[in-house]
Design a protein around this motif. Structure first.
Motif, mmCIF file in Angstrom:
data_model
loop_
_atom_site.group_PDB
_atom_site.id
_atom_site.type_symbol
_atom_site.label_atom_id
_atom_site.label_comp_id
_atom_site.label_asym_id
_atom_site.label_seq_id
_atom_site.Cartn_x
_atom_site.Cartn_y
_atom_site.Cartn_z
ATOM 1 N N ASN A 33 0.760 -1.225 0.102
ATOM 2 C CA ASN A 33 -0.018 0.077 0.121
ATOM 3 C C ASN A 33 0.934 1.309 -0.002
ATOM 4 O OD1 ASN A 33 -2.619 -1.302 -0.374
ATOM 5 N ND2 ASN A 33 -2.777 -1.548 2.009
ATOM 6 N N ALA A 34 2.164 1.165 0.395
ATOM 7 C CA ALA A 34 2.908 2.141 0.528
ATOM 8 C C ALA A 34 3.588 2.555 -0.934
ATOM 9 C CB ALA A 34 4.180 2.027 1.272
ATOM 10 N N ARG A 35 3.540 1.714 -1.789
ATOM 11 C CA ARG A 35 3.899 1.821 -3.321
ATOM 12 C C ARG A 35 2.908 2.019 -4.312
ATOM 13 N NH1 ARG A 35 8.650 -0.121 -6.116
ATOM 14 N NH2 ARG A 35 9.866 0.584 -4.164
ATOM 15 N N TYR A 36 1.661 1.346 -4.000
ATOM 16 C CA TYR A 36 0.648 1.323 -5.154
ATOM 17 C C TYR A 36 -0.201 2.509 -5.256
ATOM 18 C CZ TYR A 36 -3.478 -1.003 -7.474
ATOM 19 O OH TYR A 36 -4.519 -1.107 -8.537
ATOM 20 N N THR A 37 -0.454 2.981 -6.311
ATOM 21 C CA THR A 37 -0.919 4.203 -6.403
ATOM 22 C C THR A 37 -2.490 4.215 -6.457
ATOM 23 O OG1 THR A 37 -0.724 4.180 -8.872
ATOM 24 C CG2 THR A 37 0.906 5.267 -7.485
ATOM 25 N N GLY A 38 -3.291 2.853 -6.676
ATOM 26 C CA GLY A 38 -4.545 2.731 -6.884
ATOM 27 C C GLY A 38 -5.325 2.726 -5.598
ATOM 28 N N ARG A 39 -6.363 2.345 -5.548
ATOM 29 C CA ARG A 39 -7.140 2.121 -4.341
ATOM 30 C C ARG A 39 -6.370 0.899 -3.151
ATOM 31 N NH1 ARG A 39 -13.050 -0.610 -3.530
ATOM 32 N NH2 ARG A 39 -13.287 -0.341 -1.365
ATOM 33 N N SER A 40 -6.176 1.193 -2.066
ATOM 34 C CA SER A 40 -5.279 0.205 -1.432
ATOM 35 C C SER A 40 -6.013 -1.114 -1.121
ATOM 36 C CB SER A 40 -4.879 0.923 -0.008
ATOM 37 O OG SER A 40 -6.219 1.244 0.830
ATOM 38 N N GLU A 57 -4.667 -9.200 -9.177
ATOM 39 C CA GLU A 57 -4.757 -8.801 -10.635
ATOM 40 C C GLU A 57 -3.368 -8.311 -11.124
ATOM 41 O OE1 GLU A 57 -7.806 -5.835 -10.670
ATOM 42 O OE2 GLU A 57 -9.202 -7.326 -10.049
ATOM 43 N N GLN A 58 -3.244 -8.169 -12.560
ATOM 44 C CA GLN A 58 -2.115 -7.697 -13.060
ATOM 45 C C GLN A 58 -1.407 -6.549 -12.516
ATOM 46 O OE1 GLN A 58 -0.172 -9.676 -14.953
ATOM 47 N NE2 GLN A 58 1.402 -8.225 -15.591
ATOM 48 N N ASP A 59 -2.367 -5.431 -12.439
ATOM 49 C CA ASP A 59 -1.526 -4.172 -11.972
ATOM 50 C C ASP A 59 -0.772 -4.384 -10.678
ATOM 51 O OD1 ASP A 59 -3.996 -4.342 -11.093
ATOM 52 O OD2 ASP A 59 -4.199 -2.276 -10.633
ATOM 53 N N LYS A 60 -1.622 -5.011 -9.754
ATOM 54 C CA LYS A 60 -0.989 -5.413 -8.467
ATOM 55 C C LYS A 60 0.373 -6.233 -8.386
ATOM 56 C CE LYS A 60 -5.374 -4.703 -6.347
ATOM 57 N NZ LYS A 60 -6.207 -4.027 -7.480
ATOM 58 N N LEU A 61 0.297 -7.165 -9.460
ATOM 59 C CA LEU A 61 1.212 -8.084 -9.568
ATOM 60 C C LEU A 61 2.539 -7.314 -9.782
ATOM 61 C CD1 LEU A 61 1.977 -11.065 -9.782
ATOM 62 C CD2 LEU A 61 1.704 -11.208 -12.097
ATOM 63 N N GLN A 62 2.373 -6.493 -10.938
ATOM 64 C CA GLN A 62 3.594 -5.780 -11.613
ATOM 65 C C GLN A 62 4.005 -4.743 -10.327
ATOM 66 O OE1 GLN A 62 1.221 -3.535 -14.740
ATOM 67 N NE2 GLN A 62 2.877 -4.762 -15.953
ATOM 68 N N VAL A 63 3.247 -4.261 -9.217
ATOM 69 C CA VAL A 63 3.985 -3.512 -8.024
ATOM 70 C C VAL A 63 4.529 -4.677 -7.208
ATOM 71 C CG1 VAL A 63 3.198 -2.309 -6.091
ATOM 72 C CG2 VAL A 63 2.048 -1.722 -8.278
ATOM 73 N N LEU A 64 3.969 -5.729 -6.898
ATOM 74 C CA LEU A 64 4.677 -6.798 -6.142
ATOM 75 C C LEU A 64 5.974 -7.043 -6.795
ATOM 76 C CD1 LEU A 64 1.670 -8.929 -5.551
ATOM 77 C CD2 LEU A 64 2.852 -7.702 -3.612
ATOM 78 N N ALA A 65 6.090 -7.333 -8.025
ATOM 79 C CA ALA A 65 7.202 -7.681 -8.641
ATOM 80 C C ALA A 65 8.441 -6.594 -8.506
ATOM 81 C CB ALA A 65 6.997 -8.038 -10.220
ATOM 82 N N GLU A 66 8.038 -5.247 -8.788
ATOM 83 C CA GLU A 66 9.169 -4.390 -8.554
ATOM 84 C C GLU A 66 9.365 -4.195 -6.953
ATOM 85 O OE1 GLU A 66 7.230 -0.528 -9.964
ATOM 86 O OE2 GLU A 66 6.769 -1.351 -11.907
ATOM 87 N N LEU A 67 8.587 -4.271 -6.080
ATOM 88 C CA LEU A 67 8.774 -4.306 -4.814
ATOM 89 C C LEU A 67 9.914 -5.341 -4.329
ATOM 90 C CD1 LEU A 67 5.471 -4.033 -2.738
ATOM 91 C CD2 LEU A 67 7.494 -2.589 -2.743
ATOM 92 N N PRO A 72 7.415 -9.824 -13.268
ATOM 93 C CA PRO A 72 5.952 -10.323 -12.954
ATOM 94 C C PRO A 72 5.847 -11.489 -13.638
ATOM 95 C CG PRO A 72 6.051 -8.063 -14.042
ATOM 96 C CD PRO A 72 7.319 -8.571 -13.943
ATOM 97 N N GLN A 73 6.310 -11.910 -14.648
ATOM 98 C CA GLN A 73 5.997 -13.231 -15.133
ATOM 99 C C GLN A 73 6.697 -14.346 -14.170
ATOM 100 O OE1 GLN A 73 7.412 -10.826 -16.710
ATOM 101 N NE2 GLN A 73 6.055 -10.418 -18.316
#
Length: 132
Positions: A33-40, A57-67, A72-73
């Protein structure tokens, strides 16, 4: 729990550990939630991801991968030892002249490559019309 969700949760936990974080829902909840720009996301969502009950979902998966410094794959599907690749047989049949033309094309600025592409499309359409 499905194998797919379980395997995802295992990879997520490993990625968190490899990045120096304890794979716990509270940690994931706070970091995400500190990194994600969408709804927490809720604590329960983070718990379901780590517990193998859901996959984000994919947008959240991308944030997790970056973290956690993974792709993401790899996070979603795991590392694969096989690669999907284009068949290259037609490239191997090309002669030196065709390769030189392609090399010259690739050296052009982007706008000129676009124009060449439009010309090739127009020529192909004209050729199709004349063979009907």
């Amino acid at each position: 729990m499905s194998d797919e969700r379980f395997e995802f949760s295992r990879r997520l936990g490993q990625a968190m550990s490899a990045a120096g974080y304890e794979p716990r829902p509270a940690t994931l909840f706070r970091l995400f939630n500190a990194r994600y720009t969408g709804r927490s996301v809720s604590f329960q969502s983070a718990s379901r991801w780590l517990g193998g009950r859901s996959i984000p979902e994919q947008d959240k998966l991308q944030v997790l991968a970056e973290l956690f410094g993974v792709t993401p794959q790899a996070l979603r599907f795991g590392e694969s030892t096989t690669r999907v690749a284009e068949a290259r047989a037609e490239w191997n049949r090309m002669g030196a002249r065709e390769r030189a033309v392609i090399d010259t094309y690739l050296a052009l600025p982007a706008r000129q490559r676009e124009l060449v592409g439009e010309l090739v499309k127009a020529l192909a359409q004209t050729d199709r019309k004349s063979t009907r």
